[in-house]
Design an enzyme around this catalytic site. Structure first.
Site, PDB file in Angstrom:
ATOM      1  N   ASP A 145     -10.323  11.919  -0.930  1.00 57.77           N
ATOM      2  CA  ASP A 145     -11.305  12.224  -0.751  1.00 57.77           C
ATOM      3  C   ASP A 145     -11.312  14.347  -0.233  1.00 57.77           C
ATOM      4  O   ASP A 145     -12.352  14.729   0.173  1.00 57.77           O
ATOM      5  CB  ASP A 145     -11.813  11.750   0.810  1.00 57.77           C
ATOM      6  CG  ASP A 145     -10.981  11.945   2.140  1.00 57.77           C
ATOM      7  OD1 ASP A 145      -9.839  12.451   1.956  1.00 57.77           O
ATOM      8  OD2 ASP A 145     -11.448  10.974   3.343  1.00 57.77           O
TER       9      ASP A 145
ATOM     10  N   ASP B 286      -9.486   7.402  -2.474  1.00 57.04           N
ATOM     11  CA  ASP B 286      -9.490   7.329  -1.293  1.00 57.04           C
ATOM     12  C   ASP B 286     -11.298   6.423  -1.184  1.00 57.04           C
ATOM     13  O   ASP B 286     -11.803   7.056  -1.738  1.00 57.04           O
ATOM     14  CB  ASP B 286      -9.637   8.629  -0.374  1.00 57.04           C
ATOM     15  CG  ASP B 286      -8.555   8.191   0.131  1.00 57.04           C
ATOM     16  OD1 ASP B 286      -7.936   7.992   0.673  1.00 57.04           O
ATOM     17  OD2 ASP B 286      -8.459  10.428  -0.051  1.00 57.04           O
TER      18      ASP B 286
ATOM     19  N   LYS C 185      -6.892   3.386  -0.298  1.00 59.64           N
ATOM     20  CA  LYS C 185      -6.956   4.230   0.842  1.00 59.64           C
ATOM     21  C   LYS C 185      -7.089   4.178   1.753  1.00 59.64           C
ATOM     22  O   LYS C 185      -8.864   4.797   1.250  1.00 59.64           O
ATOM     23  CB  LYS C 185      -5.886   4.945   0.786  1.00 59.64           C
ATOM     24  CG  LYS C 185      -4.697   5.618   1.878  1.00 59.64           C
ATOM     25  CD  LYS C 185      -4.460   7.032   1.033  1.00 59.64           C
ATOM     26  CE  LYS C 185      -4.833   8.451   1.390  1.00 59.64           C
ATOM     27  NZ  LYS C 185      -5.710   8.863   1.920  1.00 59.64           N
TER      28      LYS C 185
ATOM     29  N   GLU D  37      -8.051   5.395   6.055  1.00 64.74           N
ATOM     30  CA  GLU D  37      -7.152   5.956   7.271  1.00 64.74           C
ATOM     31  C   GLU D  37      -7.521   4.524   8.557  1.00 64.74           C
ATOM     32  O   GLU D  37      -8.333   4.245   8.828  1.00 64.74           O
ATOM     33  CB  GLU D  37      -7.902   7.729   7.740  1.00 64.74           C
ATOM     34  CG  GLU D  37      -7.746   8.375   6.216  1.00 64.74           C
ATOM     35  CD  GLU D  37      -8.119   9.105   7.298  1.00 64.74           C
ATOM     36  OE1 GLU D  37      -8.511  10.187   5.930  1.00 64.74           O
ATOM     37  OE2 GLU D  37      -9.062   9.453   7.755  1.00 64.74           O
TER      38      GLU D  37
ATOM     39  N   GLU E  47       0.770  11.660   7.527  1.00 59.90           N
ATOM     40  CA  GLU E  47       0.651  13.239   7.456  1.00 59.90           C
ATOM     41  C   GLU E  47       0.717  13.343   8.754  1.00 59.90           C
ATOM     42  O   GLU E  47      -0.271  13.357   9.759  1.00 59.90           O
ATOM     43  CB  GLU E  47      -1.336  13.009   7.340  1.00 59.90           C
ATOM     44  CG  GLU E  47      -1.198  14.290   6.651  1.00 59.90           C
ATOM     45  CD  GLU E  47      -2.507  14.816   6.359  1.00 59.90           C
ATOM     46  OE1 GLU E  47      -3.346  15.332   5.958  1.00 59.90           O
ATOM     47  OE2 GLU E  47      -3.573  13.567   6.325  1.00 59.90           O
TER      48      GLU E  47
END
Length: 280
Positions: free
Chosen positions: A49, A88, A118, A120, A186
């Site tokens: 993204d 994403d 993916k 978060e 990250e």
């Protein structure tokens, strides 16, 4: 309609099997030509993204839509035949609950040909990940700095220092236990990244983490040096294409203004020369 329904040579199971064996290589891609260049070299290609900031000039990833991810996912899929395509899930497409996440993840995979999504989040996303995996959707997790949460994290800061390390570790463990096949770490301290890599049974993919992670990912525009004014600490530039591009554009502009371009070899004659000799 799916842009690419061909089964990739590399699958989520293959990525999982590389844990502790062979470093996993990944880059982001947003276009077909870039994907074509990566295909032979990357184990998986991520349609991040980050496209919102890199290609669309948005101030963060929060404004990225499903339609944007599908458009760029389809473009990248056209350039891949070997590497696994991961896409994403954009902000707002999965946080409401597992059912919402399934609908949007299924749409992303169906319309792009992606082999995995993916998302978060750590502990708070475990139930959603478990729900998706149980329904046939491979999931890659993402903990540490989660850019979709910058408003609550207070910006793009390193995560997991001091007492915050336990929270990131717990998140990675929860993601793994929920069935994710890999997890992105990250912008976390090196020692913490190494601890997580040793603690979880799935591959860790570092970006601003540690060389000890099971793999690495970078935004391709960063590592190619396409940005001339912005360079995160964790990025190594393998090229300075932004400087070269600016120089090429400046040279083009100068030649156009001086009427040096187009030259004779770049234009067409009024009439193509005859291929036969004229009769006497």
């Amino acid at each position: 309609m799916s842009a690419n329904t061909q089964t990739p040579a590399i699958t989520a199971g293959d990525i999982l099997a590389l844990k502790g064996k062979q470093p996993i290589v990944s880059l982001t891609a947003y276009t077909t030509p870039m994907a074509q260049m990566m295909d032979a070299h990357c184990d998986f290609v991520l349609v991040g993204d980050s496209v919102g900031m890199v290609l669309h000039g948005l101030p963060s990833t929060l404004g990225v839509t499903m339609e944007m991810m599908i458009l760029h996912g389809q473009a990248v899929a056209r350039g891949l035949s070997r590497a696994m395509l991961v896409i994403d899930m954009p902000f707002g497409s999965y946080e409401e609950g597992p059912e919402q996440a399934f609908r949007n993840a299924a749409r992303l995979m169906r319309e792009t040909g992606a082999a995995a999504v993916k998302l978060e989040g750590g502990v708070e996303m475990a139930s959603t990940i478990r729900f998706l995996v149980a329904r046939g959707i491979p999931v890659m997790g993402h903990v540490g700095l989660t850019p979709q949460s910058i408003n609550t994290l207070g910006g793009y800061k390193v995560q997991g220092r001091a007492e915050g390390g336990a929270q990131v570790l717990d998140g990675a463990r929860a993601v793994a236990e929920a069935g994710a096949f890999a997890v992105v770490l990250e912008k976390v301290p090196q020692v913490l990244a190494d601890e997580i890599t040793a603690a979880v049974p799935i591959p860790t993919i570092g970006i601003g983490a540690s060389a000890g992670c099971d793999g690495q990912v970078l935004v391709v525009d960063d590592m190619l040096g396409l940005f001339t004014a912005f360079k995160p600490k964790f990025v190594k530039r393998y090229g300075d294409l932004g400087v070269q591009a600016e120089a090429a554009i400046a040279e083009y502009a100068a030649e156009v203004r001086a009427r040096l371009f187009p030259a004779a070899e770049h234009v067409f004659a009024d009439q193509a020369p005859s291929k036969t000799s004229p009769k006497d």
